[in-house]
Design an enzyme around this catalytic site. Sequence first.
Site, PDB file in Angstrom:
ATOM      1  N   TYR A 144    -139.589  46.831   9.690  1.00 18.39           N
ATOM      2  CA  TYR A 144    -140.512  47.968   9.779  1.00 18.39           C
ATOM      3  C   TYR A 144    -141.031  48.426   8.413  1.00 18.39           C
ATOM      4  CZ  TYR A 144    -139.819  48.492  14.795  1.00 18.39           C
ATOM      5  OH  TYR A 144    -139.826  48.283  16.158  1.00 18.39           O
ATOM      6  N   ASN A 178    -139.186  54.027  22.726  1.00 18.52           N
ATOM      7  CA  ASN A 178    -140.223  53.639  23.681  1.00 18.52           C
ATOM      8  C   ASN A 178    -140.071  52.237  24.271  1.00 18.52           C
ATOM      9  OD1 ASN A 178    -140.945  52.343  21.367  1.00 18.52           O
ATOM     10  ND2 ASN A 178    -143.019  53.167  21.256  1.00 18.52           N
ATOM     11  N   GLU A 212    -143.697  38.208  12.497  1.00 22.24           N
ATOM     12  CA  GLU A 212    -142.552  38.732  13.257  1.00 22.24           C
ATOM     13  C   GLU A 212    -141.792  37.617  13.989  1.00 22.24           C
ATOM     14  OE1 GLU A 212    -144.632  43.115  13.831  1.00 22.24           O
ATOM     15  OE2 GLU A 212    -144.339  41.842  15.585  1.00 22.24           O
TER      16      GLU A 212
HETATM   17  P1  GDP Z   1    -146.597  50.859  18.345  1.00 26.36           P
HETATM   18  O1  GDP Z   1    -147.432  49.821  17.648  1.00 26.36           O
HETATM   19  O2  GDP Z   1    -147.176  51.288  19.669  1.00 26.36           O
HETATM   20  O3  GDP Z   1    -145.145  50.435  18.488  1.00 26.36           O
HETATM   21  O4  GDP Z   1    -146.597  52.192  17.468  1.00 26.36           O
HETATM   22  P2  GDP Z   1    -146.599  52.473  15.895  1.00 26.36           P
HETATM   23  O5  GDP Z   1    -146.893  51.203  15.113  1.00 26.36           O
HETATM   24  O6  GDP Z   1    -147.444  53.667  15.657  1.00 26.36           O
HETATM   25  O7  GDP Z   1    -145.096  52.925  15.602  1.00 26.36           O
HETATM   26  C1  GDP Z   1    -144.044  51.977  15.505  1.00 26.36           C
HETATM   27  C2  GDP Z   1    -142.830  52.544  16.218  1.00 26.36           C
HETATM   28  O8  GDP Z   1    -142.364  53.685  15.517  1.00 26.36           O
HETATM   29  C3  GDP Z   1    -143.067  53.063  17.631  1.00 26.36           C
HETATM   30  O9  GDP Z   1    -143.058  52.042  18.594  1.00 26.36           O
HETATM   31  C4  GDP Z   1    -141.924  54.040  17.822  1.00 26.36           C
HETATM   32  O10 GDP Z   1    -140.709  53.371  18.164  1.00 26.36           O
HETATM   33  C5  GDP Z   1    -141.768  54.609  16.415  1.00 26.36           C
HETATM   34  N1  GDP Z   1    -142.451  55.896  16.293  1.00 26.36           N
HETATM   35  C6  GDP Z   1    -143.777  56.172  16.405  1.00 26.36           C
HETATM   36  N2  GDP Z   1    -144.019  57.495  16.230  1.00 26.36           N
HETATM   37  C7  GDP Z   1    -142.807  58.072  15.991  1.00 26.36           C
HETATM   38  C8  GDP Z   1    -142.377  59.408  15.727  1.00 26.36           C
HETATM   39  O11 GDP Z   1    -143.177  60.349  15.657  1.00 26.36           O
HETATM   40  N3  GDP Z   1    -141.033  59.604  15.523  1.00 26.36           N
HETATM   41  C9  GDP Z   1    -140.121  58.573  15.568  1.00 26.36           C
HETATM   42  N4  GDP Z   1    -138.827  58.850  15.361  1.00 26.36           N
HETATM   43  N5  GDP Z   1    -140.495  57.302  15.819  1.00 26.36           N
HETATM   44  C10 GDP Z   1    -141.807  57.046  16.027  1.00 26.36           C
END
Ligand code: GDP
Length: 139
Positions: A51, A114, A128
């Site tokens: 990440y 999620n 990945e």
């Molecule tokens: P994705 O591509 O839909 O997985 O979303 P993103 O790339 O924006 O974020 C990566 C991952 O970070 C997400 O799948 C969530 O597990 C986590 N995440 C996103 N927003 C938040 C947040 O506001 N708080 C926390 N703790 N985790 C988050």
Amino acid sequence: MATNRTFTMIKPDAVKNGYMGQIIDRFIQNGFAIKALKYTHLSKEQAQKFYEVHAERPFYGELVDFMCSGPIVAAILEKDNAVNAFRTLIGATDPAEATEGTIRKDFAESKAHNAVHGSDSDENAAIECAFHFSANEIF
Ligand code: GDP
């Protein structure tokens, strides 16, 4: 040039809640071929590296701790236009905003927990897949 491959993880919340089998079945029922599959537990170092692109985001520490809080399932999936097709299947990041019938709508606990990861581009999918699998683990 699309590779037709994407990378996914079934995250610790979904494994803990007993959804591993149902989620893998969704992949298959929606036409994704499983090219590689691994049940594993990320170390903190692996989660930090995976990440790294989110290192500047305020939730990075929480995300890393969550992703190494329990076992996950990592997989490489293949289908035409895999990255986009899989993002559609999993739904929005926040399950409260996800479309009915998507994996996150049906199995996720929250925006943070999620249920599944899906690559966001062909370039990241390739990175990945290589992060988690060697060539002799892909079929
Ligand atoms: P994705 O591509 O839909 O997985 O979303 P993103 O790339 O924006 O974020 C990566 C991952 O970070 C997400 O799948 C969530 O597990 C986590 N995440 C996103 N927003 C938040 C947040 O506001 N708080 C926390 N703790 N985790 C988050």
